[in-house]
Design an enzyme around this catalytic site. Structure first.
Site, short mmCIF file in Angstrom:
data_model
loop_
_atom_site.label_atom_id
_atom_site.label_comp_id
_atom_site.label_asym_id
_atom_site.label_seq_id
_atom_site.Cartn_x
_atom_site.Cartn_y
_atom_site.Cartn_z
CE1 TYR A 101 48.04 35.13 43.10
CE2 TYR A 101 48.96 34.29 45.15
CZ TYR A 101 48.03 35.07 44.48
OH TYR A 101 47.10 35.77 45.20
CD GLU A 189 46.15 38.00 42.84
OE1 GLU A 189 45.49 37.35 43.65
OE2 GLU A 189 45.73 38.30 41.71
#
Ligand code: GDP
Ligand code: MN
Length: 382
Positions: A101, A189
Site C-alpha cells: 500500500y 493512492e
C-alpha cells in the site's frame, strides 16, 4: 471530486509511475476487441467511484478475448455501493508476488500532506489502520520540498520485500507525491503497488480525490469529471450551487449557512435523532434553490421528516417560504415538514406558509424536537 482509476493512472503515467497497459471499454464487444488486440491475459475492472471493487466482483481475470467479453458483460451494469458501472478498464494481467500500500493524503491534524506505506497492501487499508495500525508507516512531507529521495528510500526499505524492489519503489514514491501536489489532490493512492514474480514493480490500482477548491486553476483536471458516475443528487446539488452531503439518518435538513447547518445537525443528535444530510442552501436563496433542495431530499428514501431551519439575513424568509409552497404545491407533502423561519421578512414568510400543511416552530430547539419525533413515528403528527 472523484476521478476514475483509468484517469488517475493517466496522471500517474505522466508523472513517471510505471502503470501497465490498459484501455477503457463501454461494451462487452469493445472489451473483447481490446483483449484480442492486446493478445495476452487481461483483467477487466469496473470503473466506479468506490473502493473494494475486487470484493464486490468488479475485478475479473480473463485469459483471452472471449473471457474478457464475458467478464465485461457481467461487470457492466453491476451496482457497486449504489453506483452503476458504465465503463470497464481492460488492463494487462500481472503475476503478483507482493502487494504494497502507498498513499498520500492531506491530513487535517497535521495540517499538511501525510505519506503512508504498508507491506499489508491490496486489502482494505482502513481495516489495517483499525486492527494493526503498527503495520502502517507514516511520514509528514514538507510541502515546500516535496518527498526527497532519501526519505522515499527510507520508507521503501521498510515495506518492500527486497533491495531491488525497494530501489524501484523509492523512485516511484516522489512521483506519487508530485502527482498529488500537482493535481491539488486530497488523496492519491496506489493499492496495490505490486512486485511481480520477475521482480518488477508496477502500480496496478490508482485512486485520486481532488480538492474541489483547486479545480478552477486545474482545468485539465476539472475536465475529468464524469457526471454520469456521480450520485445523481450530488450533481444536481452542485449545479444549483447547493452544498449537499448525504448522511445515513432520517431527518432531512434544509438550512442556510454552513455553520447553522452544522449546529442543526448537532442539535438533532442532541435530541436523539440522526440527520439524513447536510444541506446548505447558501446566502441569497431563490425559491428555485429551495425546490431543488426539496427534490434532492425527497429522493432519499430514508428521510422520514424534513426540517427547515432558516435564519434570514441576506436570505429572505419570504423567498424560502415561496420555495417551500412551490415544492409542495398540488399534493400534500408525503412526509411531515417542520419549518422554523426567523430574520429578514419572517412575518411575510409565515403568512405565506400559514395556508399550508407545514408544521411551524417558533424556535430552533422546538423545530428540531418536532422533526426528530416525527421521524420516529412514521405517518404521525406532532
Ligand atoms: P479494488 O478492490 O477496488 O481496490 O481494486 P484493485 O485494483 O486493487 O484490485 C483488487 C485486487 O484484485 C488486487 O488487490 C489484486 O489482488 C487483484 N488483481 C488486480 N489486478 C490483478 C492482476 O493483474 N493480476 C492478479 N493476479 N490479480 C490482480
Ligand atoms: Mn485497490
Amino acid at each position: 471530486m472523484n476521478i476514475h482509476e483509468y484517469q488517475a493512472k493517466e496522471i500517474f503515467r505522466k508523472h513517471g509511475i510505471p502503470v501497465p497497459w490498459g484501455e477503457v471499454a463501454e461494451t462487452p464487444e469493445q472489451a473483447k476487441k481490446l483483449a484480442a488486440d492486446f493478445g495476452k491475459p487481461v483483467v477487466v475492472k469496473a470503473q466506479v467511484h468506490a473502493g473494494g471493487r475486487g470484493k464486490a466482483g468488479g475485478v475479473k481475470l480473463a485469459a483471452g478475448a472471449e473471457e474478457a467479453e464475458t467478464a465485461a458483460g457481467k461487470i457492466l451494469g453491476m451496482e457497486i455501493k449504489g453506483l452503476t458501472v458504465r465503463k470497464v478498464l481492460v488492463t494487462e494481467a500481472m503475476d503478483i508476488a507482493a502487494e504494497i500500500y502507498v498513499g498520500v493524503l492531506m491530513d487535517r491534524k497535521l495540517g499538511g500532506p501525510l505519506f503512508m506505506v504498508s507491506a499489508a497492501g491490496g486489502i482494505d487499508i482502513e481495516q489495517v489502520a483499525r486492527e494493526t495500525p503498527e503495520k502502517i508507516h507514516k511520514f509528514a512531507v514538507d510541502p515546500l520540498r516535496g518527498l526527497r529521495s532519501f526519505e522515499a528510500r527510507n520508507l521503501a526499505f521498510r515495506v518492500m520485500p527486497d533491495a531491488d524492489s525497494a530501489k524501484a519503489a523509492a523512485k516511484i514514491f516522489p512521483c506519487l507525491y508530485q502527482a498529488f501536489a500537482d493535481s491539488d489532490a486530497s488523496l492519491a493512492e496506489i493499492n496495490p503497488l505490486i512486485v511481480t514474480k520477475d521482480g518488477e514493480v508496477w502500480a496496478i490500482d490508482a485512486k485520486m480525490n481532488i480538492d474541489d477548491n483547486g479545480l478552477d486553476r486545474r482545468p485539465e483536471i476539472a475536465a475529468l469529471r464524469d457526471a454520469d458516475a456521480e450520485a445523481p443528487e450530488e450533481g444536481e446539488a452542485r449545479n444549483s450551487e447547493l452544498s449537499y452531503v448525504k448522511l445515513d439518518g432520517n431527518v432531512g435538513c434544509v438550512v442556510n449557512g454552513a455553520g447553522l447547518a452544522m449546529a442543526t445537525m448537532d442539535l438533532i443528535k442532541h435530541h436523539g435523532g440522526d440527520p439524513a444530510n447536510f444541506l446548505d442552501i447558501g446566502g441569497s436563496s431563490s425559491p428555485e434553490k429551495v425546490t431543488t433542495a426539496m427534490r434532492i431530499i425527497y429522493a432519499d428514501k430514508n428521510v422520514k421528516s424534513i426540517l427547515f431551519n432558516i435564519f434570514g439575513g441576506i436570505t429572505r424568509c419570504d423567498d424560502v417560504a415561496r420555495g417551500i409552497v412551490e415544492a409542495v404545491k398540488g399534493s400534500p407533502p408525503p412526509i411531515p415538514i417542520v419549518v422554523r423561519l426567523t430574520g429578514t421578512n419572517e412575518e411575510e414568510g409565515r403568512k405565506i406558509l400559514g395556508k399550508t400543511d407545514l408544521i411551524p416552530a417558533a424556535t430552533m430547539d422546538e423545530a428540531v424536537q418536532k422533526a426528530v419525533e416525527l421521524a420516529e413515528t412514521p405517518g404521525g403528527t406532532a
